[in-house]
Design an enzyme around this catalytic site. Structure first.
Site, PDB file in Angstrom:
ATOM      1  N   ARG A 184      -9.848  -3.133   7.941  1.00 35.35           N
ATOM      2  CA  ARG A 184     -10.194  -1.883   7.253  1.00 35.35           C
ATOM      3  C   ARG A 184     -10.359  -0.766   8.276  1.00 35.35           C
ATOM      4  O   ARG A 184     -11.290  -0.755   9.071  1.00 35.35           O
ATOM      5  CB  ARG A 184     -11.476  -2.094   6.454  1.00 35.35           C
ATOM      6  N   LYS A 203     -11.248   2.353   8.337  1.00 38.63           N
ATOM      7  CA  LYS A 203     -12.455   3.169   8.442  1.00 38.63           C
ATOM      8  C   LYS A 203     -13.542   2.490   9.288  1.00 38.63           C
ATOM      9  O   LYS A 203     -14.334   3.149   9.961  1.00 38.63           O
ATOM     10  CB  LYS A 203     -12.981   3.439   7.021  1.00 38.63           C
ATOM     11  N   GLN A 240       0.889  -1.169   0.000  1.00 38.64           N
ATOM     12  CA  GLN A 240       0.000   0.000   0.000  1.00 38.64           C
ATOM     13  C   GLN A 240       0.920   1.210   0.000  1.00 38.64           C
ATOM     14  O   GLN A 240       1.521   1.520   1.023  1.00 38.64           O
ATOM     15  CB  GLN A 240      -0.924  -0.018   1.226  1.00 38.64           C
ATOM     16  N   GLY A 242     -10.809   0.491   1.990  1.00 39.03           N
ATOM     17  CA  GLY A 242     -11.883  -0.103   1.201  1.00 39.03           C
ATOM     18  C   GLY A 242     -11.351  -0.458  -0.176  1.00 39.03           C
ATOM     19  O   GLY A 242     -11.526  -1.571  -0.658  1.00 39.03           O
ATOM     20  N   GLY A 243     -10.679   0.508  -0.764  1.00 41.37           N
ATOM     21  CA  GLY A 243     -10.121   0.284  -2.086  1.00 41.37           C
ATOM     22  C   GLY A 243      -8.934   1.174  -2.320  1.00 41.37           C
ATOM     23  O   GLY A 243      -8.769   2.185  -1.639  1.00 41.37           O
ATOM     24  N   MET A 244      -8.101   0.784  -3.267  1.00 40.02           N
ATOM     25  CA  MET A 244      -6.939   1.588  -3.652  1.00 40.02           C
ATOM     26  C   MET A 244      -6.824   1.513  -5.169  1.00 40.02           C
ATOM     27  O   MET A 244      -6.757   0.404  -5.735  1.00 40.02           O
ATOM     28  CB  MET A 244      -5.679   1.060  -2.950  1.00 40.02           C
ATOM     29  N   GLU A 245      -6.768   2.696  -5.774  1.00 38.87           N
ATOM     30  CA  GLU A 245      -6.894   2.833  -7.224  1.00 38.87           C
ATOM     31  C   GLU A 245      -5.612   2.527  -7.991  1.00 38.87           C
ATOM     32  O   GLU A 245      -5.238   3.291  -8.886  1.00 38.87           O
ATOM     33  CB  GLU A 245      -7.385   4.244  -7.537  1.00 38.87           C
ATOM     34  N   ASN A 246      -4.904   1.474  -7.653  1.00 37.57           N
ATOM     35  CA  ASN A 246      -3.674   1.159  -8.376  1.00 37.57           C
ATOM     36  C   ASN A 246      -4.003   0.984  -9.861  1.00 37.57           C
ATOM     37  O   ASN A 246      -4.914   0.242 -10.202  1.00 37.57           O
ATOM     38  CB  ASN A 246      -3.043  -0.099  -7.775  1.00 37.57           C
ATOM     39  N   GLU A 281      -9.793  13.283  -4.415  1.00 39.55           N
ATOM     40  CA  GLU A 281     -10.929  12.574  -3.809  1.00 39.55           C
ATOM     41  C   GLU A 281     -12.280  13.260  -4.030  1.00 39.55           C
ATOM     42  O   GLU A 281     -13.286  12.591  -4.202  1.00 39.55           O
ATOM     43  CB  GLU A 281     -10.665  12.335  -2.321  1.00 39.55           C
ATOM     44  N   GLN A 297       0.211   4.598  -1.167  1.00 35.92           N
ATOM     45  CA  GLN A 297      -0.332   5.922  -0.849  1.00 35.92           C
ATOM     46  C   GLN A 297      -0.408   6.080   0.672  1.00 35.92           C
ATOM     47  O   GLN A 297      -0.794   5.112   1.339  1.00 35.92           O
ATOM     48  CB  GLN A 297      -1.738   6.093  -1.437  1.00 35.92           C
ATOM     49  N   TYR A 322     -13.115  14.284   0.579  1.00 37.24           N
ATOM     50  CA  TYR A 322     -14.088  13.491  -0.176  1.00 37.24           C
ATOM     51  C   TYR A 322     -15.424  14.213  -0.267  1.00 37.24           C
ATOM     52  O   TYR A 322     -15.923  14.502  -1.349  1.00 37.24           O
ATOM     53  CB  TYR A 322     -14.336  12.143   0.525  1.00 37.24           C
ATOM     54  N   HIS A 349     -15.984   4.198  -7.317  1.00 34.33           N
ATOM     55  CA  HIS A 349     -15.064   5.203  -6.781  1.00 34.33           C
ATOM     56  C   HIS A 349     -13.629   4.958  -7.275  1.00 34.33           C
ATOM     57  O   HIS A 349     -12.987   5.846  -7.830  1.00 34.33           O
ATOM     58  CB  HIS A 349     -15.120   5.182  -5.251  1.00 34.33           C
ATOM     59  N   GLU A 350     -13.156   3.746  -7.091  1.00 38.59           N
ATOM     60  CA  GLU A 350     -11.767   3.452  -7.492  1.00 38.59           C
ATOM     61  C   GLU A 350     -11.608   3.567  -9.008  1.00 38.59           C
ATOM     62  O   GLU A 350     -10.583   4.044  -9.499  1.00 38.59           O
ATOM     63  CB  GLU A 350     -11.324   2.078  -6.991  1.00 38.59           C
ATOM     64  N   HIS A 354     -11.141   7.108 -10.125  1.00 33.83           N
ATOM     65  CA  HIS A 354      -9.764   7.593  -9.948  1.00 33.83           C
ATOM     66  C   HIS A 354      -8.920   7.378 -11.210  1.00 33.83           C
ATOM     67  O   HIS A 354      -7.858   8.000 -11.338  1.00 33.83           O
ATOM     68  CB  HIS A 354      -9.087   6.863  -8.790  1.00 33.83           C
ATOM     69  N   ASP A 401      -0.831  10.687   6.182  1.00 34.12           N
ATOM     70  CA  ASP A 401      -1.790   9.620   6.428  1.00 34.12           C
ATOM     71  C   ASP A 401      -2.738   9.954   7.577  1.00 34.12           C
ATOM     72  O   ASP A 401      -3.864   9.495   7.623  1.00 34.12           O
ATOM     73  CB  ASP A 401      -1.029   8.331   6.725  1.00 34.12           C
TER      74      ASP A 401
HETATM   75  N1  BES Z   1      -7.036   6.493  -2.570  1.00 35.37           N
HETATM   76  C1  BES Z   1      -7.967   6.174  -1.541  1.00 35.37           C
HETATM   77  C2  BES Z   1      -7.359   5.431  -0.373  1.00 35.37           C
HETATM   78  C3  BES Z   1      -6.259   6.183   0.351  1.00 35.37           C
HETATM   79  C4  BES Z   1      -6.370   7.531   0.628  1.00 35.37           C
HETATM   80  C5  BES Z   1      -5.135   5.504   0.769  1.00 35.37           C
HETATM   81  C6  BES Z   1      -5.333   8.193   1.282  1.00 35.37           C
HETATM   82  C7  BES Z   1      -4.106   6.175   1.422  1.00 35.37           C
HETATM   83  C8  BES Z   1      -4.206   7.521   1.687  1.00 35.37           C
HETATM   84  C9  BES Z   1      -9.142   5.367  -2.092  1.00 35.37           C
HETATM   85  O1  BES Z   1      -9.552   5.772  -3.352  1.00 35.37           O
HETATM   86  C10 BES Z   1     -10.317   5.588  -1.197  1.00 35.37           C
HETATM   87  O2  BES Z   1     -10.747   6.715  -1.125  1.00 35.37           O
HETATM   88  N2  BES Z   1     -10.827   4.546  -0.548  1.00 35.37           N
HETATM   89  C11 BES Z   1     -11.979   4.628   0.331  1.00 35.37           C
HETATM   90  C12 BES Z   1     -13.213   4.144  -0.350  1.00 35.37           C
HETATM   91  C13 BES Z   1     -14.069   5.194  -0.941  1.00 35.37           C
HETATM   92  C14 BES Z   1     -15.350   4.570  -1.482  1.00 35.37           C
HETATM   93  C15 BES Z   1     -14.387   6.355  -0.052  1.00 35.37           C
HETATM   94  C16 BES Z   1     -11.745   3.681   1.494  1.00 35.37           C
HETATM   95  O3  BES Z   1     -10.768   2.945   1.454  1.00 35.37           O
HETATM   96  O4  BES Z   1     -12.536   3.684   2.412  1.00 35.37           O
HETATM   97 ZN    ZN Z   2     -10.522   7.666  -3.355  1.00 36.00          ZN
END
Ligand code: BES
Ligand code: ZN
Length: 596
Positions: A549, A551, A132, A261-265, A311, A134, A376, A288-289, A292, A368
């Site tokens: 996760r 969040k 990971q 939740g996700g990472m837009e690699n 975001e 980012q 967002y 969402h991803e 990106h 971070d």
């Molecule tokens: N790029 C982000 C994840 C991220 C942000 C990783 C900052 C490290 C630092 C990814 O696109 C994201 O926003 N994921 C969200 C899901 C989204 C539906 C809000 C998540 O992981 O909750």
């Molecule tokens: Zn995002």
């Protein structure tokens, strides 16, 4: 369009204005026994006249040697280590040097990497590795100019155990190679935070000619069912804002410790298995991803202070994709849930907190920890407000042009502000006065006068909540046809001081504690913790130890800390769960709960 300015990045030691990286040749061996990646990174560089050094970022890397143009050793120096930024790595150049090769290895505790034991995977037989990068963790596995303002193309060779598949944010294999060696190519220039690698017992299933899923064999069937609409999402996104520029779009479903939740690699979005709800109710995360691929991967925030440009646009775009596929009433539910989150975040950070500005000031801090929901949802809300002022047709044209004109470049907030003024606000009489952009970008909270967001479908939920408050039995409530979004809104609407007995009655009627939907569980458990509803204790424990996760976990640990004798419980669960979490989660929870 002229190249955008290179703005200073407070989170990188690189000096790209002097010597900048353009292309990477990565050659790595993955060793699960020692939990290290070892090999070399060769950078093709572009050096300004008279410059005789290249500055890179490194953190917890062991550099064995540095060579120029493939053969001649040169000197290098690692500067003082900062716990967040790592170390500046200065390489001495000779006139005319075109490439720099660094022979290096990673540390077993490298922050970007999570090495999973077999028991931590779905299959329980093979180990698993994922990265990971980012926001600023790429430097813990690749010596690089770790700033989102610097882009490069890459090729990689990765060697690992024969029975495991390796994948990257690049062109990917679809089956095992006999020798355990894989070759990757990313021909589009990307910033370092989009560097990604995963190695595990993975299989591929195609969904369409250009989309598919990678997952552990045990997870693949449910994942292909959940994401059946993937091609439709890509097509909807292209109709909205222009062609998909990355060839394939695949998903990789990770083990549950994945911290996001996700990472837009690029080409290979990483997702948490907690969105495999069985009913396709949590797929907005994939939208969402995918979004990106335009906002973020094509037009990239210049520094982490400009994170909202990634975001905010992505959340707006995500909901437009969902609206196109599932209709306005569906997308409106997502908007209202987003608003609930926004108001919660503003309250938590404080109405006057500078961390609620869209344009952040994260210098001297770990990005971070500073990157929160404001980027967002306040970012999305700014775009919704703009939509209400100039109309959809004009806004859509603006966004399409914005992506096309700045493709493969980085954008900072000031440059964006001027661009928006010139290309949109100046074209629509009165628009700038109505929007008052400064109050969004450089001021706290949510500006007054933004359009209200409402959901028809949630009106039904509110009616049911009302009858419940007036004494109706749970089983008598009208909950027919509710999706997980209605259920989450229902749970948000329950009184803060609900009793354990009331929760028990709701649980008996609706089975929240036994829900397989992680969004429902994460809205339910804070209520059960506050009320001391003991029947949920064991499932809560399982959730906290089984899911990584962040969040989802943060509100639960915070609720535990606030409950009578919850602090002790929180610490004891955390001590048990911590080995299952990625470093981005443990650094948050070590700060919250103390390191066990
Ligand atoms: N790029 C982000 C994840 C991220 C942000 C990783 C900052 C490290 C630092 C990814 O696109 C994201 O926003 N994921 C969200 C899901 C989204 C539906 C809000 C998540 O992981 O909750
Ligand atoms: Zn995002």
């Amino acid at each position: 369009m002229a190249a955008l300015p290179l703005v200073p990045d407070p989170h990188s030691c690189a000096r790209p204005a002097q010597a900048v990286v353009r292309h990477l040749l990565l050659d790595l061996t993955v060793d699960f026994a020692s939990r290290t990646l070892a090999g070399s990174a060769t950078w093709q560089i572009e050096v300004q006249p008279g410059v005789d050094e290249l500055w890179l970022d490194a953190r917890d890397l062991t550099i064995d040697a540095v060579l120029l143009d493939d053969h001649a050793a040169t000197t290098f120096e690692l500067g003082a280590a900062d716990p967040v930024l790592g170390q500046p790595l200065r390489v001495a150049l000779r006139p005319g040097a075109r490439t720099v090769t660094l022979r290096y290895r990673t540390a077993p505790a490298a922050a970007a990497l999570q090495w999973l034991a077999p028991e931590q995977t779905a299959g329980k037989v093979h180990p698993f590795l994922f990265t990971q990068s980012q926001a600023i963790l790429a430097r813990t596995w690749i010596p690089c100019q770790d700033s989102p303002g610097v882009r490069f193309t890459y090729e990689a060779r990765v060697r690992g155990p024969r029975e495991l598949l390796a994948l990257m944010s690049a062109g990917n294999p679809q089956q095992l190679s006999a020798e355990g060696e894989y070759h990757f190519r990313m021909p589009e220039p990307i910033p370092s935070y989009l560097m990604a690698l995963a190695v595990g017992n993975l299989e591929f299933a195609a969904l369409s000619a250009r989309t598919g899923i990678y997952a552990e064999p045990a997870t693949l069937p449910s994942a292909t069912h959940e994401f059946a609409d993937l091609e439709n999402m890509v097509a909807a996104a292209e109709e909205l804002y222009g062609p998909y520029r990355w060839e394939r779009y695949d998903l990789l479903v990770l083990p549950p410790s994945f911290p996001f939740g996700g990472m837009e690699n690029p080409r290979l979005t990483f997702v948490t298995p907690t969105i495999l709800a069985g009913d396709r109710s949590l797929t907005s995360l994939v939208a969402h991803e995918l979004a990106h691929s335009w906002s973020g991967n094509l037009v990239t925030n210049a520094t982490w202070n400009d994170f909202w440009l990634n975001e905010g646009f992505t959340v707006y775009f995500e909901r437009r994709i969902m609206e196109r596929l599932y209709g306005r009433p569906y997308a409106d539910m997502l908007q209202v849930l987003g608003q609930t989150g926004l108001h919660h975040t503003v309250a938590e950070l404080g109405q006057d907190s500078p961390d609620t500005h869209l344009h952040l000031n994260l210098a001297g801090r770990d990005p971070d920890e500073g990157l929160n929901e404001i980027a967002y949802e306040k970012g999305n809300y700014l775009l919704l407000t703009l939509e209400s002022i100039v109309g959809r047709a004009r806004l859509d044209q603006f966004i399409t042009d914005y992506f096309a004109r700045h493709a493969f470049q980085s954008m900072d907030t000031d440059t964006f502000r001027q661009y928006l003024q010139r290309e949109l606000l100046d074209q629509v009489p009165g628009a700038a006065e109505k929007l008052r952009l400064d109050r969004w970008i450089d001021a706290p909270g949510v500006p007054e006068g933004a359009p209200a967001v409402a959901s028809q479908r949630f009106a039904g939920v509110e009616a049911s909540l009302q009858s419940w408050r007036h004494g109706a039995a749970p089983a008598a409530l009208d909950t027919q046809g509710w999706s997980s979004h209605e259920w989450v809104h229902f749970l948000h609407g329950l009184p803060e001081h609900i009793t354990a007995e009331q929760l028990g009655a709701l649980d008996a009627a609706f089975g929240f504690t036994q829900s397989g939907n992680a969004e429902i569980l994460s809205a339910w458990f804070p209520l059960t913790i506050r009320a001391g509803y003991r029947a949920a204790d064991e499932p809560l424990h399982r959730f906290l130890t089984g899911v990584g996760r962040r969040k989802f976990l943060s509100p639960l640990y915070k609720a535990l800390l606030a409950a009578p004798d919850g602090a002790e419980r929180a610490r004891s669960i955390y001590a048990q769960a911590r080995p299952n979490y990625h470093s981005v989660a443990t650094s948050t929870f070590d700060a919250l709960l103390g390191r066990p």
